[in-house]
Design an enzyme around this catalytic site. Sequence first.
Site, PDB file in Angstrom:
ATOM      1  N   HIS A 191       0.819  -1.211   0.000  1.00  0.00           N
ATOM      2  CA  HIS A 191       0.000   0.000   0.000  1.00  0.00           C
ATOM      3  C   HIS A 191       0.853   1.262   0.000  1.00  0.00           C
ATOM      4  O   HIS A 191       0.459   2.302   0.522  1.00  0.00           O
ATOM      5  CB  HIS A 191      -0.982   0.011   1.167  1.00  0.00           C
ATOM      6  CG  HIS A 191      -2.197   0.856   0.910  1.00  0.00           C
ATOM      7  ND1 HIS A 191      -2.893   0.814  -0.279  1.00  0.00           N
ATOM      8  CD2 HIS A 191      -2.834   1.798   1.674  1.00  0.00           C
ATOM      9  CE1 HIS A 191      -3.891   1.667  -0.235  1.00  0.00           C
ATOM     10  NE2 HIS A 191      -3.884   2.281   0.944  1.00  0.00           N
ATOM     11  N   HIS A 242      -0.830   2.853   6.990  1.00  0.00           N
ATOM     12  CA  HIS A 242      -0.903   3.315   5.606  1.00  0.00           C
ATOM     13  C   HIS A 242       0.487   3.666   5.053  1.00  0.00           C
ATOM     14  O   HIS A 242       1.353   4.155   5.781  1.00  0.00           O
ATOM     15  CB  HIS A 242      -1.811   4.540   5.510  1.00  0.00           C
ATOM     16  CG  HIS A 242      -3.097   4.269   4.801  1.00  0.00           C
ATOM     17  ND1 HIS A 242      -4.197   3.739   5.439  1.00  0.00           N
ATOM     18  CD2 HIS A 242      -3.455   4.412   3.502  1.00  0.00           C
ATOM     19  CE1 HIS A 242      -5.191   3.589   4.567  1.00  0.00           C
ATOM     20  NE2 HIS A 242      -4.764   3.997   3.382  1.00  0.00           N
ATOM     21  N   SER A 294      -3.053   5.620   9.952  1.00  0.00           N
ATOM     22  CA  SER A 294      -2.177   6.622   9.355  1.00  0.00           C
ATOM     23  C   SER A 294      -0.812   6.555  10.021  1.00  0.00           C
ATOM     24  O   SER A 294      -0.723   6.358  11.238  1.00  0.00           O
ATOM     25  CB  SER A 294      -2.757   8.033   9.523  1.00  0.00           C
ATOM     26  OG  SER A 294      -1.829   9.015   9.091  1.00  0.00           O
ATOM     27  N   GLU A 330      -9.171  -2.623   1.733  1.00  0.00           N
ATOM     28  CA  GLU A 330      -8.570  -2.113   2.960  1.00  0.00           C
ATOM     29  C   GLU A 330      -9.594  -2.204   4.091  1.00  0.00           C
ATOM     30  O   GLU A 330     -10.489  -1.363   4.204  1.00  0.00           O
ATOM     31  CB  GLU A 330      -8.134  -0.665   2.775  1.00  0.00           C
ATOM     32  CG  GLU A 330      -7.136  -0.449   1.649  1.00  0.00           C
ATOM     33  CD  GLU A 330      -6.821   1.019   1.476  1.00  0.00           C
ATOM     34  OE1 GLU A 330      -6.456   1.670   2.479  1.00  0.00           O
ATOM     35  OE2 GLU A 330      -6.957   1.528   0.357  1.00  0.00           O
ATOM     36  N   TYR A 353     -12.363   0.012   0.154  1.00  0.00           N
ATOM     37  CA  TYR A 353     -12.397  -0.132   1.613  1.00  0.00           C
ATOM     38  C   TYR A 353     -13.466  -1.114   2.075  1.00  0.00           C
ATOM     39  O   TYR A 353     -14.425  -1.417   1.362  1.00  0.00           O
ATOM     40  CB  TYR A 353     -12.625   1.235   2.265  1.00  0.00           C
ATOM     41  CG  TYR A 353     -11.375   2.082   2.273  1.00  0.00           C
ATOM     42  CD1 TYR A 353     -10.632   2.275   3.421  1.00  0.00           C
ATOM     43  CD2 TYR A 353     -10.910   2.666   1.091  1.00  0.00           C
ATOM     44  CE1 TYR A 353      -9.476   3.031   3.415  1.00  0.00           C
ATOM     45  CE2 TYR A 353      -9.753   3.425   1.071  1.00  0.00           C
ATOM     46  CZ  TYR A 353      -9.039   3.602   2.241  1.00  0.00           C
ATOM     47  OH  TYR A 353      -7.894   4.345   2.230  1.00  0.00           O
TER      48      TYR A 353
END
Length: 807
Positions: free
Chosen positions: A189, A305, A355, A552, A603
Amino acid sequence: MDSEKDQARAEAERLLEDDDANFESPKTSRIDSSVRATSRTRSYRRIIYWIAPFILTVALLCGIPKLGFGQWVRSCFGRHNKPVWTTLGSGDQYLIGVGKADITGPVVEINLMGYADPKQLGTGLRQRLYSRAFIVGDVERPEDRFVYLVLDTQSGDTAIRYGIINALKELGPSYAVYHHHNVAVTGTHSHAGPGGWLNYLLPQITSKGFDRQGFQAIVDGAVLSIRRAHESLQPGYLSVGSTKVFGANINRSLFAYLSNPEEERARYNISSEDDGSVEKDLTLVKFQRASDGKNIGVLTWFPVHGTSLLGNNTVIAGDNKGVAAYLFEKSMRDDDTAAEGFVAGFSQANVGDTSPNVLGAWCEDGTGQMCSFENSTCSDGKSQQCHARGPFFRVKDEGARSCFEIGKRQFEPARALYDELNQNPIPVRGSLVKSFHTFHNMSGFIFQLPNGSEARTCPAALGYSFAAGTSDGPGAFDFTQHDGNENTTSPLWKIVSHFLKDATEEQRACHHPKPILLDVGEMHKPYLWTPNIVDVQVFRVGQLVIIISPGEASTMAGRRWKEAVHSATSIMFQNEAGLASHSNLAPSPVVVIGGPANSYTHYITTEEEYSIQRYEGASTLYGPHTLAAYINITLSYLPYLGASAAEPPRHEDGLFPPDNSNRSLSFVTGVVRDGTPFFKSFGDVISDVERVYKRGAHVTAKFIGANPRNNLRQEATFVAVEQLDVSYAGEEKKEHWRQVRSDEDWALIYNWRRTSELLGSSEVEVVWETEDWAEPGVYRLRYFGDSKALGGTVTAFEGVSSAFTLV
């Protein structure tokens, strides 16, 4: 050139002469040989008398009987000042193999994949991209095996997967064992790799369509990594463990996460540092060959991520997962526990709402305020000024230093866990190696929920908040997360949405409460915009179960998926143990989730998170019951992983998603020609290095260059740092330049810039960000290029800087 080299060497000798003065002369006075021999004999006797008991004690503690003398010496007196032998696996044996190969595509003039910004075009390379292959097979039934690929790409992909499987078929009978059921193609990713290789139209739009060169680079490299893993197959052991990783991820959609039931969230709220809002667990599987106890690789799963490198970054890299893998493999080069060619795979987990920008989302509008908790907007009510901050956000380097730090924060606990498993292995037990894969149409799947009610999925669609982006990469225009709809944006978008494909009332009701912006699942011209047929796949080896997710999954969605599989496999394992004559103890399943894999279905959120309609919910393609559908399909096929299960259904008898690789549109222009400024040649130095640098400085040189799309130099390098080695054979002095850095090294950067469209000229800047551990000495920078003539002929050339001294 020789005079420059001599000047640099003289400068180094001057700077280091004080250190030289500390060394004694090698000349010694003569000593009578008989006196010397007598003295030496007496000394030896005293040494043996005093240290023999010590040696015997250490030998017993370090395990000569178990290790043998040679390995015992390395164990007790190795360079690491800690035991360097590993405990040989005590679980079942498997066929194991690992492989790694270069998948770096075009590093310039191609849109980067991830942020969907057509202006983000590649301008160079910081770190080559790789495919890392891990094969596990049953010793007694070698046809029962699987291959898990970890690609330094944004995701897996349907076209890429077709390309890999078709290429494997062409390698001959020994590769016929690899097929749809047992090949998983996962992406790390990373948002810092070239795009243009995906199967469906939507992600192709920002990259000007399909780029055949980049596509083929990924397929060829992935297949080569599988070949290397296949050719290295041998009996070995697997051990598995987990550890906590702190400071490497946060939840970027906490407002949506908090919509999940409080009692469910409380189960994962362990401490202030581990509050459950994201998963902090890293799971690691260690591959150890039986022949000599050496480890050949590790495969890890941890959710964060690949957005450490920001949307203004234009140099290719593997983002934080690429850094973690690089650091781990580098640490293994001089480690006696590791075999040559050690491979470290850092795979994604339930990454959806995570994140790496761990300092949170802040408004870059001068207010000094954090972004709105509900919809990530700033004082103007828009999302464009809302940006997430990494650990070193103040450094203006497009996120590079923060990226390295987040990669390091994954590497260090993974390495500590590796060392622990060397001494106290937790074996994978049970000889079974099983896999299944199915293609499933999600455009109208009707199924039963656990509570007995009926649910249905929908043809794929994206909501208004999809266009808002996230704090890792804000979208454009006036879209916002959570409250984005046709009434909060310009009326223009309603017109555009209806013009492209006006969703039916049935489709709107199916996706409710998502306000549909793009009805992509029902848009078929010129070919399908996003997938409706999805991949569902699971691998099993012993008690380890790997869910291969095409999308995801958010933190809580991944937990629910894993818990459902854990409950079902626990019953399966108990039944197997009851049938076994030698044991009635069922192992506890170890369940991990890896992806995005095989295709890219955006997602997967919980129904509660979906109702909030932040970016992740708006990007959940198949409606509010998307997660429940994935779980239902997974559980229905899970019995194929049992000990006495029949083979899963053949794919030839079912449906397939389209392969658009040979019919995709492409507006990517090729390289016409390369030229040079007047009176210049390719590889000429434009701006040379300085004579002396201190460690930590940036060493820079510029050259007359050519377009790197002429030759991707896979398994090679565009730039290198070379160090001067000097040796003596008698009175003869020999000098040799040795390559010590290449494209794989994070600190060596290749920048390319077009200087004239008319002449086709360009320049290359080579930057070595010297590390604080770099060895003092004499160095030079080298550039490898390939120029293209009007007739299409490609010619290799080189450029080299002057020598310089690092002190």
